[in-house]
Scaffold this motif. Structure first.
Motif, PDB file in Angstrom:
ATOM      1  N   ALA A  44       0.784  -1.254   0.054  1.00 38.00           N
ATOM      2  CA  ALA A  44       0.068   0.008  -0.004  1.00 38.00           C
ATOM      3  C   ALA A  44       0.701   1.311  -0.001  1.00 38.00           C
ATOM      4  CB  ALA A  44      -0.976  -0.008   1.169  1.00 38.00           C
ATOM      5  N   ARG A  45       2.053   1.186  -0.306  1.00 39.30           N
ATOM      6  CA  ARG A  45       2.723   2.483  -0.316  1.00 39.30           C
ATOM      7  C   ARG A  45       2.293   3.276  -1.624  1.00 39.30           C
ATOM      8  NH1 ARG A  45       9.142   0.827   0.761  1.00 39.30           N
ATOM      9  NH2 ARG A  45       8.763  -0.419   2.777  1.00 39.30           N
ATOM     10  N   CYS A  46       2.109   2.599  -2.485  1.00 38.81           N
ATOM     11  CA  CYS A  46       1.408   3.379  -3.963  1.00 38.81           C
ATOM     12  C   CYS A  46       0.104   4.075  -3.407  1.00 38.81           C
ATOM     13  CB  CYS A  46       0.937   2.632  -4.978  1.00 38.81           C
ATOM     14  SG  CYS A  46       0.093   1.023  -4.599  1.00 38.81           S
ATOM     15  N   PHE A 100      -5.146   7.806  -7.089  1.00 38.05           N
ATOM     16  CA  PHE A 100      -4.732   7.233  -8.451  1.00 38.05           C
ATOM     17  C   PHE A 100      -4.514   5.805  -7.837  1.00 38.05           C
ATOM     18  CE2 PHE A 100      -1.890   5.926 -11.873  1.00 38.05           C
ATOM     19  CZ  PHE A 100      -2.860   6.091 -12.812  1.00 38.05           C
ATOM     20  N   PHE A 101      -4.069   5.226  -6.990  1.00 45.17           N
ATOM     21  CA  PHE A 101      -3.709   3.936  -6.672  1.00 45.17           C
ATOM     22  C   PHE A 101      -4.605   3.604  -5.503  1.00 45.17           C
ATOM     23  CE2 PHE A 101       0.624   5.399  -8.398  1.00 45.17           C
ATOM     24  CZ  PHE A 101       0.691   4.203  -9.181  1.00 45.17           C
ATOM     25  N   VAL A 102      -5.980   3.222  -6.052  1.00 47.90           N
ATOM     26  CA  VAL A 102      -6.997   2.592  -5.032  1.00 47.90           C
ATOM     27  C   VAL A 102      -6.623   1.181  -4.748  1.00 47.90           C
ATOM     28  CG1 VAL A 102      -9.320   2.450  -5.084  1.00 47.90           C
ATOM     29  CG2 VAL A 102      -8.492   4.322  -6.204  1.00 47.90           C
ATOM     30  N   LEU A 103      -6.684   0.890  -3.512  1.00 49.02           N
ATOM     31  CA  LEU A 103      -6.874  -0.438  -3.172  1.00 49.02           C
ATOM     32  C   LEU A 103      -8.282  -1.130  -3.162  1.00 49.02           C
ATOM     33  CD1 LEU A 103      -4.734   0.147   0.094  1.00 49.02           C
ATOM     34  CD2 LEU A 103      -3.682  -0.278  -2.253  1.00 49.02           C
ATOM     35  N   GLY A 126     -10.935  -4.456  -2.068  1.00 50.64           N
ATOM     36  CA  GLY A 126     -11.244  -4.909  -0.482  1.00 50.64           C
ATOM     37  C   GLY A 126     -10.374  -5.572   0.299  1.00 50.64           C
ATOM     38  N   ASP A 127      -9.356  -6.126  -0.281  1.00 50.59           N
ATOM     39  CA  ASP A 127      -8.227  -7.042   0.228  1.00 50.59           C
ATOM     40  C   ASP A 127      -7.075  -6.614   0.565  1.00 50.59           C
ATOM     41  OD1 ASP A 127      -9.971  -9.365   0.290  1.00 50.59           O
ATOM     42  OD2 ASP A 127      -9.262  -9.802  -1.563  1.00 50.59           O
ATOM     43  N   GLY A 128      -7.061  -5.011   0.203  1.00 53.76           N
ATOM     44  CA  GLY A 128      -5.857  -4.058   0.521  1.00 53.76           C
ATOM     45  C   GLY A 128      -4.701  -4.416  -0.569  1.00 53.76           C
ATOM     46  N   TYR A 129      -4.939  -4.993  -1.729  1.00 47.19           N
ATOM     47  CA  TYR A 129      -3.993  -4.773  -2.696  1.00 47.19           C
ATOM     48  C   TYR A 129      -4.408  -3.803  -3.705  1.00 47.19           C
ATOM     49  CZ  TYR A 129      -2.739  -9.563  -1.237  1.00 47.19           C
ATOM     50  OH  TYR A 129      -2.385 -10.814  -0.355  1.00 47.19           O
ATOM     51  N   SER A 130      -3.435  -3.643  -4.500  1.00 41.85           N
ATOM     52  CA  SER A 130      -3.540  -2.588  -5.524  1.00 41.85           C
ATOM     53  C   SER A 130      -4.908  -3.004  -6.434  1.00 41.85           C
ATOM     54  CB  SER A 130      -2.450  -2.316  -6.470  1.00 41.85           C
ATOM     55  OG  SER A 130      -2.969  -1.450  -7.509  1.00 41.85           O
ATOM     56  N   ALA A 131      -5.934  -2.297  -6.656  1.00 40.52           N
ATOM     57  CA  ALA A 131      -7.011  -2.696  -7.594  1.00 40.52           C
ATOM     58  C   ALA A 131      -6.584  -2.538  -9.021  1.00 40.52           C
ATOM     59  CB  ALA A 131      -8.137  -1.424  -7.237  1.00 40.52           C
ATOM     60  N   MET A 132      -5.273  -1.990  -9.140  1.00 35.74           N
ATOM     61  CA  MET A 132      -4.968  -2.090 -10.639  1.00 35.74           C
ATOM     62  C   MET A 132      -4.094  -3.205 -11.007  1.00 35.74           C
ATOM     63  SD  MET A 132      -2.635   1.388 -11.696  1.00 35.74           S
ATOM     64  CE  MET A 132      -3.644   2.602 -11.220  1.00 35.74           C
ATOM     65  N   ARG A 133      -3.945  -4.000  -9.865  1.00 30.01           N
ATOM     66  CA  ARG A 133      -3.176  -5.331 -10.633  1.00 30.01           C
ATOM     67  C   ARG A 133      -3.827  -6.433 -11.287  1.00 30.01           C
ATOM     68  NH1 ARG A 133      -3.803  -9.726  -5.947  1.00 30.01           N
ATOM     69  NH2 ARG A 133      -6.003  -9.298  -5.033  1.00 30.01           N
ATOM     70  N   GLY A 134      -3.087  -6.483 -12.283  1.00 35.53           N
ATOM     71  CA  GLY A 134      -3.701  -7.676 -13.190  1.00 35.53           C
ATOM     72  C   GLY A 134      -4.383  -7.103 -14.502  1.00 35.53           C
ATOM     73  N   ASN A 190       8.878   3.131  -5.169  1.00 35.44           N
ATOM     74  CA  ASN A 190       8.908   3.075  -3.655  1.00 35.44           C
ATOM     75  C   ASN A 190       8.003   1.728  -3.439  1.00 35.44           C
ATOM     76  OD1 ASN A 190       9.509   5.291  -1.634  1.00 35.44           O
ATOM     77  ND2 ASN A 190       8.862   6.337  -3.435  1.00 35.44           N
ATOM     78  N   CYS A 191       7.492   1.035  -4.239  1.00 32.56           N
ATOM     79  CA  CYS A 191       7.028  -0.289  -4.191  1.00 32.56           C
ATOM     80  C   CYS A 191       8.106  -1.349  -3.866  1.00 32.56           C
ATOM     81  CB  CYS A 191       6.213  -0.761  -5.254  1.00 32.56           C
ATOM     82  SG  CYS A 191       5.549  -2.568  -5.153  1.00 32.56           S
TER      83      CYS A 191
END
Ligand code: F3S
Length: 66
Positions: free
Chosen positions: A14-16, A23-26, A28-36, A56-57
């Motif tokens: 969650a540093r992003c 811009f870097f929204v998480l 519901g599980d606390g991961y980047s919503a952008m992943r994948g 910083n990631c």
């Protein structure tokens, strides 16, 4: 500029999100919503935040595509 988050590498640090909560929204599980999701366009006002997040990631999950 585009940015993508590698779904296999993001571990939810969650540093992003700390750098730019708009811009870097998480998800519901606390991961980047952008992943994948593949490359996402970065509006000009978030370019600096995207570069900072990439640097910083701790998992190197964020990639900037010029
Ligand atoms: Fe994931 Fe890195 Fe952000 S591990 S939540 S992309 S700081």
């Amino acid at each position: 500029m585009k940015v993508q988050v590698d779904g296999d590498l993001c571990s939810g640090h969650a540093r992003c999100w700390t750098i730019s909560r708009k811009f870097f929204v998480l998800d519901g599980d606390g991961y980047s919503a952008m992943r994948g999701q593949g490359p996402v366009d970065v509006p000009a006002e978030f370019e600096e935040a995207a570069r900072k997040a990439e640097a910083n990631c701790p998992e190197r999950a964020i990639q900037i595509l010029e």
